[in-house]
Scaffold this motif. Structure first.
Motif, PDB file in Angstrom:
ATOM      1  N   ILE A 181     -34.014  32.246  15.868  1.00 55.45           N
ATOM      2  CA  ILE A 181     -35.471  32.268  15.961  1.00 55.45           C
ATOM      3  C   ILE A 181     -35.989  33.686  16.128  1.00 55.45           C
ATOM      4  O   ILE A 181     -35.464  34.449  16.942  1.00 55.45           O
ATOM      5  CB  ILE A 181     -35.942  31.406  17.147  1.00 55.45           C
ATOM      6  CG1 ILE A 181     -35.424  29.983  16.971  1.00 55.45           C
ATOM      7  CG2 ILE A 181     -37.452  31.384  17.239  1.00 55.45           C
ATOM      8  CD1 ILE A 181     -35.854  29.048  18.039  1.00 55.45           C
ATOM      9  N   GLY A 182     -36.997  34.006  15.379  1.00 57.25           N
ATOM     10  CA  GLY A 182     -37.565  35.359  15.435  1.00 57.25           C
ATOM     11  C   GLY A 182     -38.598  35.467  16.530  1.00 57.25           C
ATOM     12  O   GLY A 182     -39.797  35.470  16.289  1.00 57.25           O
ATOM     13  N   GLU A 183     -38.094  35.574  17.748  1.00 54.47           N
ATOM     14  CA  GLU A 183     -39.013  35.552  18.887  1.00 54.47           C
ATOM     15  C   GLU A 183     -38.431  36.408  20.011  1.00 54.47           C
ATOM     16  O   GLU A 183     -37.242  36.336  20.286  1.00 54.47           O
ATOM     17  CB  GLU A 183     -39.150  34.110  19.362  1.00 54.47           C
ATOM     18  CG  GLU A 183     -39.963  33.945  20.612  1.00 54.47           C
ATOM     19  CD  GLU A 183     -40.243  32.487  20.928  1.00 54.47           C
ATOM     20  OE1 GLU A 183     -41.416  32.175  21.137  1.00 54.47           O
ATOM     21  OE2 GLU A 183     -39.305  31.675  20.968  1.00 54.47           O
ATOM     22  N   GLU A 216     -37.056  49.847  23.611  1.00 52.92           N
ATOM     23  CA  GLU A 216     -35.790  50.497  23.991  1.00 52.92           C
ATOM     24  C   GLU A 216     -34.668  49.472  24.105  1.00 52.92           C
ATOM     25  O   GLU A 216     -33.538  49.708  23.671  1.00 52.92           O
ATOM     26  CB  GLU A 216     -35.951  51.230  25.321  1.00 52.92           C
ATOM     27  CG  GLU A 216     -36.580  52.606  25.170  1.00 52.92           C
ATOM     28  CD  GLU A 216     -36.911  53.257  26.502  1.00 52.92           C
ATOM     29  OE1 GLU A 216     -36.236  52.937  27.506  1.00 52.92           O
ATOM     30  OE2 GLU A 216     -37.849  54.070  26.534  1.00 52.92           O
ATOM     31  N   GLU A 217     -34.995  48.329  24.676  1.00 53.63           N
ATOM     32  CA  GLU A 217     -33.995  47.263  24.802  1.00 53.63           C
ATOM     33  C   GLU A 217     -33.534  46.795  23.430  1.00 53.63           C
ATOM     34  O   GLU A 217     -32.337  46.680  23.176  1.00 53.63           O
ATOM     35  CB  GLU A 217     -34.600  46.067  25.557  1.00 53.63           C
ATOM     36  CG  GLU A 217     -34.560  46.209  27.060  1.00 53.63           C
ATOM     37  CD  GLU A 217     -33.133  46.047  27.601  1.00 53.63           C
ATOM     38  OE1 GLU A 217     -32.405  45.177  27.092  1.00 53.63           O
ATOM     39  OE2 GLU A 217     -32.768  46.796  28.513  1.00 53.63           O
ATOM     40  N   SER A 246     -31.234  49.318  21.737  1.00 50.72           N
ATOM     41  CA  SER A 246     -29.852  49.276  22.216  1.00 50.72           C
ATOM     42  C   SER A 246     -29.086  48.155  21.529  1.00 50.72           C
ATOM     43  O   SER A 246     -27.955  48.341  21.070  1.00 50.72           O
ATOM     44  CB  SER A 246     -29.811  48.968  23.717  1.00 50.72           C
ATOM     45  OG  SER A 246     -30.340  50.028  24.434  1.00 50.72           O
ATOM     46  N   ARG A 297     -28.382  48.877  17.786  1.00 55.99           N
ATOM     47  CA  ARG A 297     -27.261  49.791  17.554  1.00 55.99           C
ATOM     48  C   ARG A 297     -25.931  49.084  17.774  1.00 55.99           C
ATOM     49  O   ARG A 297     -24.984  49.252  17.018  1.00 55.99           O
ATOM     50  CB  ARG A 297     -27.373  50.994  18.499  1.00 55.99           C
ATOM     51  CG  ARG A 297     -28.478  51.950  18.118  1.00 55.99           C
ATOM     52  CD  ARG A 297     -28.313  53.258  18.855  1.00 55.99           C
ATOM     53  NE  ARG A 297     -28.401  53.076  20.287  1.00 55.99           N
ATOM     54  CZ  ARG A 297     -29.475  53.363  21.016  1.00 55.99           C
ATOM     55  NH1 ARG A 297     -30.535  53.866  20.437  1.00 55.99           N
ATOM     56  NH2 ARG A 297     -29.494  53.169  22.312  1.00 55.99           N
ATOM     57  N   TYR A 298     -25.884  48.283  18.805  1.00 54.10           N
ATOM     58  CA  TYR A 298     -24.661  47.560  19.121  1.00 54.10           C
ATOM     59  C   TYR A 298     -24.272  46.618  17.981  1.00 54.10           C
ATOM     60  O   TYR A 298     -23.123  46.576  17.542  1.00 54.10           O
ATOM     61  CB  TYR A 298     -24.841  46.777  20.424  1.00 54.10           C
ATOM     62  CG  TYR A 298     -23.676  45.883  20.733  1.00 54.10           C
ATOM     63  CD1 TYR A 298     -22.435  46.424  21.056  1.00 54.10           C
ATOM     64  CD2 TYR A 298     -23.813  44.503  20.672  1.00 54.10           C
ATOM     65  CE1 TYR A 298     -21.360  45.598  21.314  1.00 54.10           C
ATOM     66  CE2 TYR A 298     -22.741  43.674  20.939  1.00 54.10           C
ATOM     67  CZ  TYR A 298     -21.510  44.219  21.257  1.00 54.10           C
ATOM     68  OH  TYR A 298     -20.451  43.415  21.508  1.00 54.10           O
ATOM     69  N   GLU A 358     -23.153  48.313  14.753  1.00 51.67           N
ATOM     70  CA  GLU A 358     -21.820  48.883  14.939  1.00 51.67           C
ATOM     71  C   GLU A 358     -20.743  47.799  14.868  1.00 51.67           C
ATOM     72  O   GLU A 358     -19.729  47.948  14.193  1.00 51.67           O
ATOM     73  CB  GLU A 358     -21.800  49.616  16.288  1.00 51.67           C
ATOM     74  CG  GLU A 358     -20.739  50.681  16.425  1.00 51.67           C
ATOM     75  CD  GLU A 358     -19.507  50.161  17.133  1.00 51.67           C
ATOM     76  OE1 GLU A 358     -18.425  50.698  16.877  1.00 51.67           O
ATOM     77  OE2 GLU A 358     -19.626  49.203  17.933  1.00 51.67           O
ATOM     78  N   ARG A 359     -20.992  46.675  15.530  1.00 49.13           N
ATOM     79  CA  ARG A 359     -20.007  45.574  15.516  1.00 49.13           C
ATOM     80  C   ARG A 359     -19.846  45.011  14.101  1.00 49.13           C
ATOM     81  O   ARG A 359     -18.738  44.734  13.663  1.00 49.13           O
ATOM     82  CB  ARG A 359     -20.439  44.435  16.452  1.00 49.13           C
ATOM     83  CG  ARG A 359     -20.258  44.661  17.928  1.00 49.13           C
ATOM     84  CD  ARG A 359     -18.807  44.644  18.418  1.00 49.13           C
ATOM     85  NE  ARG A 359     -18.015  43.455  18.162  1.00 49.13           N
ATOM     86  CZ  ARG A 359     -17.787  42.472  19.024  1.00 49.13           C
ATOM     87  NH1 ARG A 359     -18.319  42.519  20.227  1.00 49.13           N
ATOM     88  NH2 ARG A 359     -17.026  41.455  18.708  1.00 49.13           N
ATOM     89  N   MET A 401     -27.747  40.945  25.598  1.00 50.92           N
ATOM     90  CA  MET A 401     -26.576  41.667  25.117  1.00 50.92           C
ATOM     91  C   MET A 401     -25.330  40.792  25.243  1.00 50.92           C
ATOM     92  O   MET A 401     -24.442  40.813  24.403  1.00 50.92           O
ATOM     93  CB  MET A 401     -26.437  42.944  25.938  1.00 50.92           C
ATOM     94  CG  MET A 401     -25.557  43.977  25.338  1.00 50.92           C
ATOM     95  SD  MET A 401     -26.138  44.579  23.743  1.00 50.92           S
ATOM     96  CE  MET A 401     -26.115  46.320  24.047  1.00 50.92           C
ATOM     97  N   ARG A 402     -25.273  40.012  26.312  1.00 52.11           N
ATOM     98  CA  ARG A 402     -24.127  39.140  26.545  1.00 52.11           C
ATOM     99  C   ARG A 402     -23.991  38.122  25.404  1.00 52.11           C
ATOM    100  O   ARG A 402     -22.906  37.923  24.861  1.00 52.11           O
ATOM    101  CB  ARG A 402     -24.346  38.405  27.868  1.00 52.11           C
ATOM    102  CG  ARG A 402     -23.115  38.083  28.630  1.00 52.11           C
ATOM    103  CD  ARG A 402     -23.510  37.586  30.010  1.00 52.11           C
ATOM    104  NE  ARG A 402     -23.718  38.696  30.930  1.00 52.11           N
ATOM    105  CZ  ARG A 402     -22.767  39.170  31.728  1.00 52.11           C
ATOM    106  NH1 ARG A 402     -21.576  38.622  31.716  1.00 52.11           N
ATOM    107  NH2 ARG A 402     -23.002  40.177  32.535  1.00 52.11           N
ATOM    108  N   ALA A 453     -22.973  39.892  22.194  1.00 49.60           N
ATOM    109  CA  ALA A 453     -21.561  40.258  22.197  1.00 49.60           C
ATOM    110  C   ALA A 453     -20.704  39.028  21.891  1.00 49.60           C
ATOM    111  O   ALA A 453     -19.781  39.077  21.070  1.00 49.60           O
ATOM    112  CB  ALA A 453     -21.178  40.853  23.548  1.00 49.60           C
TER     113      ALA A 453
END
Lengths: 159, 390
Positions: B37-39, B293-294, B297, B300-301, B304-305, B370-371, B374
């Motif tokens: 979902i784009g939210e 900013e969040e 981050s 970028r993560y 990269e993955r 992020m969790r 990942a």
């Protein structure tokens, strides 16, 4: 450096590769920076934030206002040291305003906290008065709210 | 009753989105991670919520003016100048709408006549074609290419333009690709438009979410201002999706015409939301920076993955989506997504859902913790490895 600190402060359990990606830096650089921060004791430690009320409902935490007479050479620091070295002291701050030190302690029972104040804290030379406030409920600490998240029932839509 | 005969022919011609079936599977699952979902995953900042609550406490429960509260329009005007160097007069050039979506619908219905053609770059958000069709117009899809950074090139535009072309949709920063149009890209497209009277509908709902450079609007180009309708809103920038707050800015005659339609169809946007939006405009710039900013981050993560697991991924410069190329997996995007969901319990959206040109790609939204990101990447890696082994 500050961005790494901010990320660590948010979640120090984040694996290094995620942390590095989030900071936009190579893993080796982030590793080195953290090592330096630890050596310089800018990062003092890593701890979990625990809702103890749900594990040990009898555990009590108290905020104690302490008035002291500062010593001529060391100001408040010497007397502060004599207080914060007790393991029971969780946090301690020098304050502006009506009293001098805030001491936060926790104990297994109310009696234990009272004993600490009466038998350890109050008799320290230079301590001129204390006022103990028991914390009744923790709402929020370090940006985390002490309330289990209610599962959100929702239907997905296509956006 | 034979509803097939009774229902409007055009609405019957619009195919329902195939995405529903993914969500049906997802809603039944436990332990699933949705990057579908784009939210924003953020809750609306408290000071904004509080402003909405306070307005209710003070009894502000009535209609506002059709165009939206003047104080809100003034704040939007100041915000657009401050953040994007765009000048719009709160009296007559700004209309507060129910989300950006209403603004898009209004613009289409206000500008289009039957038979007009609307150039829609794809892959893009799904509403432009159907809304153009409902307005009696004909969408002309232009397939953007990953190798061009999913930008619209002047050559592509020129090839799509006919004497019937009335409107060009510019959906940048882009959902689903994360592509943006920088000033030189816009200048090049403007060069083509100058030879024509084609209007521009610039959907700038993700304008605050660009990484590395500030968003530039087609309306920033001096001689394009008079032909551009800017749609924006609070959903993505201030994490206010449920408040349904958007706005549309344009030259006066266009806003006057849209306001006519809006007053019959909507009356006025929700009052509580308008009060919250005033607070968002006055004191919300810091929230925007924090959230950006969040997202950055996480972006970028994720990139990269994805690169590390050998999935080619165009580096998104805006919005909060990655759009990796999954053709090496040997599955079409719909099969890929369905199997990924069933086998690894992660929901991403097949690129084909965003129009021709999206096939072979999938969209993952990184407005998640992020969790979760990942874990989703670990599952994706496992899924790809199992596909490659076979």
């Amino acid at each position: 450096m500050n961005d790494i600190l901010k990320l660590l402060e948010q979640d120090c359990t984040m694996p290094r590769d995620q942390l590095a990606a989030a900071a936009g830096k190579p893993v080796e650089e982030v590793d080195a920076a953290i090592k330096k921060l630890e050596e310089d004791q800018i990062v003092l430690g890593y701890q979990a934030i625990i809702d103890w009320d749900r594990v040990c409902p009898d555990k009590v935490t108290a905020l104690i206002e302490v008035n002291v007479t500062p010593q001529s050479e060391n100001g408040f620091d010497r007397i502060a040291e004599r207080i914060y070295q007790y393991d029971e002291v969780e946090s301690m701050y020098l304050m502006s305003g009506a009293y001098d030190l805030t001491v936060i302690i926790s104990g297994r029972t109310l009696r234990q906290v009272a004993q600490f104040v009466g038998e350890r804290l109050a008799p320290i030379p230079g301590v001129t008065g204390t006022a103990t406030h028991f914390i009744l409920k923790k709402y929020k600490e370090k940006h985390l709210v002490f309330r289990p998240q209610e599962p959100e029932e929702r239907e997905y839509i296509f956006v | 009753m034979n509803y097939d005969k009774l229902l409007n022919q055009k609405i019957q011609g619009i195919r329902p989105s195939g995405i529903r079936k993914f969500f049906d599977i997802l809603e039944e699952m436990t332990g699933a991670i949705s990057l579908g979902i784009g939210e924003p995953d953020f809750v609306t900042p408290w000071h904004i919520r509080d402003a909405g609550i306070s307005s209710l406490e003070r009894g502000h429960t009535k209609y506002t003016s059709n165009a939206g509260m003047l104080q809100l329009r003034r704040e939007i005007s100041a915000y657009l100048l401050r953040r994007f160097d765009l000048r719009y007069d709160p009296a007559g050039q700004i209309l507060v709408t129910v989300g950006g979506s209403e603004g898009i619908d209004l613009a289409m219905r206000t500008l289009l006549d039957p038979g007009d053609e609307v150039v829609v770059p794809v892959p893009s958000f799904v509403c432009y074609g159907p809304l153009a069709e409902m307005a009696g117009a004909v969408p002309v899809y232009v397939e953007l290419q990953a190798e061009n950074g999913f930008r619209l090139t002047p050559e592509q535009l020129r090839a799509a333009v006919t004497p019937r072309t009335k409107l060009l949709v510019l959906p940048f920063p882009s959902n689903p690709t994360g592509g943006i149009m920088e000033r030189p890209d816009l200048e090049a497209v403007a060069e083509v438009l100058r030879e024509t009277e084609i209007l521009v509908l610039s959907d700038e709902i993700y304008a605050e979410l660009t990484y590395g450079q500030r968003h530039v609007s087609m309306a920033n180009l001096t001689d394009m201002y008079e032909r551009t309708v800017v749609v924006n809103g609070f959903s993505k920038s201030h994490a206010m999706t449920g408040w349904r707050m958007g706005y549309v800015c344009a030259p006066r005659p266009i806003v006057a015409a849209m306001t006519k339609l809006h007053q019959f169809g909507i009356m006025s946007a929700p009052t509580t939301s308008q009060y919250a939006a005033v607070e968002a405009m006055r004191n919300g710039d810091g929230d925007i920076e924090h959230m950006r900013e969040e997202y950055d981050s996480r972006r970028r993560y994720l990139v990269e993955r994805l690169n590390r697991m050998g999935l080619p991924c165009f580096e998104p410069k805006g919005a909060f989506y990655v759009f990796p190329d999954i053709r090496s997996a040997g599955l079409d995007s719909e099969t890929f997504c369905e199997r990924f969901l069933r086998e690894e319990k992660v929901a991403v959206i097949p690129g084909g859902a965003f129009g021709p040109g999206g096939e072979g790609f999938v969209r993952a939204c990184y407005a998640s913790s992020m969790r979760d990101l990942a874990e989703a990447m670990t599952r994706l890696d496992r899924f790809l490895t199992s596909l490659r082994r076979k």
